[in-house]
Structure formats: C-alpha cells, structure tokens
Design a protein around this motif. Structure first.
Motif, short mmCIF file in Angstrom:
data_model
loop_
_atom_site.label_atom_id
_atom_site.label_comp_id
_atom_site.label_asym_id
_atom_site.label_seq_id
_atom_site.Cartn_x
_atom_site.Cartn_y
_atom_site.Cartn_z
N ASP A 355 -33.13 -21.49 35.39
CA ASP A 355 -32.51 -22.71 34.87
C ASP A 355 -31.07 -22.78 35.34
O ASP A 355 -30.15 -22.27 34.67
CB ASP A 355 -32.58 -22.72 33.34
CG ASP A 355 -32.24 -24.07 32.74
OD1 ASP A 355 -31.45 -24.80 33.36
OD2 ASP A 355 -32.76 -24.39 31.65
N PRO A 356 -30.81 -23.37 36.53
CA PRO A 356 -29.45 -23.46 37.05
C PRO A 356 -28.47 -24.15 36.11
O PRO A 356 -27.29 -23.78 36.05
CB PRO A 356 -29.62 -24.26 38.36
CG PRO A 356 -31.05 -24.04 38.75
CD PRO A 356 -31.80 -23.96 37.45
N ASP A 357 -28.96 -25.13 35.35
CA ASP A 357 -28.06 -25.84 34.43
C ASP A 357 -27.59 -24.92 33.32
O ASP A 357 -26.41 -24.95 32.92
CB ASP A 357 -28.77 -27.06 33.85
CG ASP A 357 -28.98 -28.16 34.88
OD1 ASP A 357 -28.19 -28.21 35.85
OD2 ASP A 357 -29.94 -28.94 34.74
N LYS A 358 -28.50 -24.10 32.78
CA LYS A 358 -28.09 -23.15 31.74
C LYS A 358 -27.14 -22.10 32.32
O LYS A 358 -26.21 -21.64 31.64
CB LYS A 358 -29.31 -22.47 31.12
CG LYS A 358 -30.01 -23.32 30.06
CD LYS A 358 -31.04 -22.50 29.29
CE LYS A 358 -31.65 -23.35 28.17
NZ LYS A 358 -32.66 -22.58 27.39
N ALA A 359 -27.39 -21.72 33.56
CA ALA A 359 -26.49 -20.76 34.21
C ALA A 359 -25.08 -21.36 34.32
O ALA A 359 -24.08 -20.68 34.02
CB ALA A 359 -27.03 -20.40 35.58
N LYS A 360 -25.00 -22.62 34.73
CA LYS A 360 -23.70 -23.30 34.82
C LYS A 360 -23.04 -23.41 33.45
O LYS A 360 -21.81 -23.26 33.32
CB LYS A 360 -23.89 -24.69 35.43
CG LYS A 360 -24.28 -24.69 36.89
CD LYS A 360 -24.50 -26.11 37.39
CE LYS A 360 -24.91 -26.14 38.85
NZ LYS A 360 -25.18 -27.52 39.33
N PHE A 361 -23.86 -23.67 32.42
CA PHE A 361 -23.34 -23.78 31.05
C PHE A 361 -22.65 -22.48 30.63
O PHE A 361 -21.55 -22.50 30.07
CB PHE A 361 -24.49 -24.11 30.09
CG PHE A 361 -24.15 -23.97 28.64
CD1 PHE A 361 -23.43 -24.95 27.98
CD2 PHE A 361 -24.55 -22.84 27.92
CE1 PHE A 361 -23.09 -24.80 26.63
CE2 PHE A 361 -24.23 -22.69 26.59
CZ PHE A 361 -23.50 -23.68 25.93
N HIS A 362 -23.31 -21.36 30.91
CA HIS A 362 -22.72 -20.08 30.51
C HIS A 362 -21.52 -19.71 31.37
O HIS A 362 -20.57 -19.07 30.87
CB HIS A 362 -23.79 -18.98 30.56
CG HIS A 362 -24.75 -19.04 29.41
ND1 HIS A 362 -24.39 -18.70 28.13
CD2 HIS A 362 -26.05 -19.44 29.36
CE1 HIS A 362 -25.45 -18.87 27.32
NE2 HIS A 362 -26.46 -19.32 28.05
N LEU A 363 -21.53 -20.10 32.62
CA LEU A 363 -20.33 -19.89 33.44
C LEU A 363 -19.14 -20.65 32.86
O LEU A 363 -18.02 -20.13 32.79
CB LEU A 363 -20.58 -20.34 34.88
CG LEU A 363 -21.37 -19.41 35.80
CD1 LEU A 363 -21.43 -20.00 37.21
CD2 LEU A 363 -20.75 -18.01 35.84
#
Length: 531
Positions: A355-363
């Motif tokens: 989930d790239p979007d969740k990865a971006k969220f945590h970044l």
C-alpha cells in the motif's frame, strides 16, 4: 471391509505380519486371491523401498559455505558447519517431522515439582568418537560452555535460563531454571547445543554422532566416515559422505544433473519444476518455518522511528515476491516469524499488503516527504535474495522511498554484514516453538536479536507465556506478541519459503521429512540411504 483392509496394510508396512499372512487375511476379509496377491506384492515393494540399505558414498552440493565458517557451536550460524555438526554430533532431543521433539541423547525427561525444574535421563552406552563414555558432566559442560559467565556464545540467552545444574547420577541431570518454563525441553533441540565434551580443551570435531569427521576445511569441503561405534541403529547408512559448497545456483544444479553430486539444496525456484521432471532426479517440497527477512537496527536512525519501519513494511509487494522469487513455492509473510503451521499462529491478525499510500502516510508522520535507505544483500545467502531486493526497491519507489541495493560478497556475509550493517537481508529456519523463536531473535539482549529491538510489553509477555501451562492463556499472549512484532518490530518479513531439495532418484528415505531446517532438518546424511 475397507477399514479392516487398511489396518491389515498398515500391519504389513510396519512388519507385524508377513506378505503370506497379509494375502491369507485379505482373502478372509473378502478380497479375491488375485487382488490380495497383487496388493501384497505392491506392499512388499513399498516395505523393501523403505528399508534402509547400508553402503555408498553420499555427495552433497551445498548452497552456502564461507572461509569464516567454524565448528565452534558458540559461533555457528551457517549451513556448512551446521550440516557438518548435525552429521557428527547429537543433542539431548531432536525435532521430528511433525515439529515435536523426540529423544536423542536423553531417553526421557520430566519436570520436577514445577516447570522451574527439569530432569533429563541420559542414554547409557553412548561413546564419544575418542572412546570416552557420555555422562552427565558432559551435558553440564555443554550448557556451561554456552551460558557461563565469560561465554561469548551467540545463544547465551538460551543457556542463561538455567540457574544451576547437577549430576544426580552418572546418567541423570537436574536443571534448575531462573523462572518456570513449560517449553524448556524444546530449547535443548537448538542446533548449537550439541554435546561439548566436559574438558579443558575443546575439540569441536569430537562428537557422539553417526559419522566421524575425516577432513574439514571451512567453506571448502567436509569429509565424513561412518562411526564404527555409532549407537543409533536407524542412523548412518552411508559408508561415507562429503559436503562441497557450490554457491552458484546454476553450477550447483548442473553438478546434480551430471552426477557430480547426489543432492543439492536450494534448486532454482524459477526452474525447479523442470528439474523435477528431469529423468533420474526428484525434488522434495517441504513446508516449514523458513522465512526471509530484512532486519533493521531499531537503535539507528532512521530505523529508530516506527513510522519509518511501517512505511518500509507497506512498501513491499509480497505477492509479487512470492510469484517472481519463490515461483509459488511459499507464502506471504506478515512481518512476524511464526508460520501458519505452528501451534500458536495468530490466524486473526490482518495480513499486511502492499500500500504505497499508507507508506507515504507513515513517512509523513515521521516528518519525511521521502526517504533514502541502503539494504545490504547477497545472492549467496538465499536464492533470489538480490532479485527480491531489486523488486522491493521498485515497489518502494512508488511510495517515495529510494531503496539502494548494496550487493556484497557472499563469503564472510554472516561475519561481516549480518548484525553489523544497519539494514541487511537475512533468513531464519524458524524454531520448533514460538517461545524459542522469540527468545533467540526478538528478546531484549538476545545475541541474535538482529534488529536490536527492545519492547517492554513484548518482553513481559514472553516471560509470562513461557511459564503458562494453560494453553488458552498462552495463546492470547503469543498472539499479542506476533501483533507487536508485526506492527512495531524492526524487521520486514515478506516471505515464508518452502524447503526445496533436489536429489538423485537413487536416494531413499522413510517419507518423514523434517521441515525445521533444510535437508531434512539438516539430517539428510544421517537419515537417508541409497535405494
């Protein structure tokens, strides 16, 4: 009649009745004489094939070997010395094909008044390769070697659970533990806890096993001959055996195809079905606890931030790795080390997906718009390790993560890279119990805690579950531990890989192949035979 006939077949398979007796009883049950005779012949062939034959020289082509390898069990962490030790040494107990433990040097064991005390009764008549008889002091010497005050053993965490030991008799050892442990006997199956003779000068080539080491050159070659005084009648069928590290996958497979070796581990997962179809060869596929990992040092920036760790976990396409790296010979991991076939596997923990979007969220939670990290890896540590890292780099890029693949030499990897580089590739064969796996690699202060993780709640649960005799209560604690490692731990675990072993069709076994480690639990040399 069907049920009675199956019981009759099992009696013949186990040798309780002869072929003639089987035929007569099958006819009495209603089978025709022709059918009973045919079934008897088929069963006779099965029995003959499953009966070990003595003789021959086994040649193993191994996927790993380093010039830094050592037979010292305190520092043994790789396949070449591990398989060598499994061929020449014994432990108190061993893991069988069901994942349970069975007697080896210990013929029985039981707790004392509580799980804080365990009593092991040793086999009599076992001798070391140098002729000395095994006794209780050797067992005590083994545990002291790993857990003594000045020990630098990488499994000191396991050995230190023992408070004190005493030789109750020559063949009886009493262990008193620092705290109750319902799973202590399983810890005695650790591959490093092989008998070290009670002595002031340790000879790590001197064992009690079915084979004796004749030559051993780190990372180059090992040669064994059957122990003339072996105590295990069902082990040691070959006259001799040798292990040759063949790190290049193509060379390893070609050596098997051309008959230069009789068995290899880790055949190419992309072509294993074609290899299996090759005349004269067989490939076994065994599900177990083997998993591929990418541990990061949680005490080192940026990996000390859990949002960064979560971003990296959401940035890997696990399904793609199973399809392209494992070629379907395994399953996705969920960032904890417990496999689906283990007793306390958390079946209700949601599977983490790409989930790239969740990865971006945590970044973003970590205060980062993008991230650059370096992952060290090497093809020699597990098949497809570099390919997996490259695929990971591509999927992570879509989440704003620049993952640099640092390809390093295979030789010396476990001594120079693992545990030392902030982020590296690794693998674990898993362990027979959840407690054992967590204790070795996730408990605070464990020598092989390759993510340097220290979580107070996790450590509290681990201690509580270890002493818990109520399975339902223990399950709750192990389930929470898996959730904590998955959500807050410092390791990305994308894959669980089946064990693949390619062998000459001339090799035979009893069909009970262990999955706790490769090559039949590292016992292929002592358990198998030439048909």
């Amino acid at each position: 009649m069907t049920k009675d006939l199956e019981l009759l077949k099992n009696k013949m398979r186990t040798g309780e009745i002869t072929r003639r007796e089987f035929t007569g009883r099958a006819v009495a049950l209603g089978a025709t004489t022709a059918l009973a005779t045919t079934m008897g012949g088929i069963l006779a062939n099965e029995v003959e094939a499953a009966t070990p034959k003595k003789g021959g020289h086994l040649r193993v082509g191994l996927a790993q070997g380093n010039t830094t390898d050592t037979l010292d069990p305190a520092f043994m962490s790789a396949e070449f010395p591990g398989l060598s030790a499994a061929t020449t040494m014994n432990r108190l107990v061993e893991v069988d094909h069901t994942g349970d433990i069975k007697p080896e040097l210990a013929e029985s064991w039981e707790p004392g008044d509580s799980p804080s005390t365990w009593i092991f009764n040793l086999r009599k008549g076992v001798t070391w390769h140098d002729g000395k008889s095994l006794d209780a002091n050797d067992v005590i010497g083994t545990l002291n070697y790993h857990g003594g005050e000045n020990s630098k053993s990488q499994i000191k965490t396991i050995a230190k659970v023992v408070k004190d030991m005493k030789a109750d008799t020559k063949h009886r050892v009493v262990f008193n533990l620092h705290e109750p442990s319902a799973v202590f006997p399983f810890l005695m199956a650790a591959f490093q806890i092989r008998s070290v003779k009670d002595d002031t000068i340790y000879d790590f080539k001197n064992g009690t096993g079915a084979y004796v080491i004749k030559e051993w050159e780190p990372g180059i070659r090992a040669l064994f001959e059957r122990n003339p005084n072996k105590w295990q009648e069902d082990r040691g069928h070959f006259d001799s055996a040798e292990i040759t590290p063949l790190l290049d996958g193509a060379s390893r497979q070609n050596a098997l195809i051309t008959g230069e070796v009789d068995v290899i581990n880790r055949p190419d997962r992309k072509t294993w079905k074609r290899l299996k179809a090759t005349k004269g060869l067989n490939v076994t596929q065994q599900q177990g606890t083997l998993h591929r990992t990418w541990p990061m040092h949680t005490d080192t920036p940026p990996f000390d931030n859990n949002d960064v760790r979560l971003a990296l976990k959401y940035g890997v396409d696990r399904e793609e790795l199973v399809a392209k790296v494992l070629n379907g010979t395994g399953s996705v991991g969920n960032d904890h080390p417990i496999s689906q076939n283990q007793k306390y596997y958390n079946s209700e923990l949601p599977q983490r997906v790409y989930d790239p979007d969740k990865a971006k969220f945590h970044l973003k939670k970590a205060g980062l718009e993008n991230l650059t990290v370096k992952l060290s890896t090497s093809e020699g540590i597990w098949e497809g390790a570099v390919d997996a890292a490259v695929l990971y780099s591509a999927s992570a890029a879509k989440a704003g993560i620049k993952l640099e693949v640092n390809k390093v030499p295979s030789d010396g990897y476990w001594a120079d890279v693992w545990l030392k580089h902030p982020w590296s590739a690794a693998w674990w064969g898993g362990r027979a119990t959840e407690d054992w796996m967590f204790t070795v690699a996730y408990a605070a202060g464990a020598n092989w805690n390759d993510s340097r993780w220290n979580h107070p709640r996790f450590n509290e649960l681990l201690k509580g579950a270890r002493a818990e005799l109520d399975e339902n209560k223990a399950r709750e604690m192990y389930w929470e531990m898996q959730q904590l490692v998955s959500d807050e731990g410092g390791v990305v675990i994308p894959l669980f890989a089946d064990h693949l072993t390619a062998v000459s069709e001339k090799l035979a076994n009893d069909g009970k192949i262990a999955g706790n480690f490769e090559l039949d639990g590292s016992r292929i040399i002592v358990r198998w035979w030439f048909a």
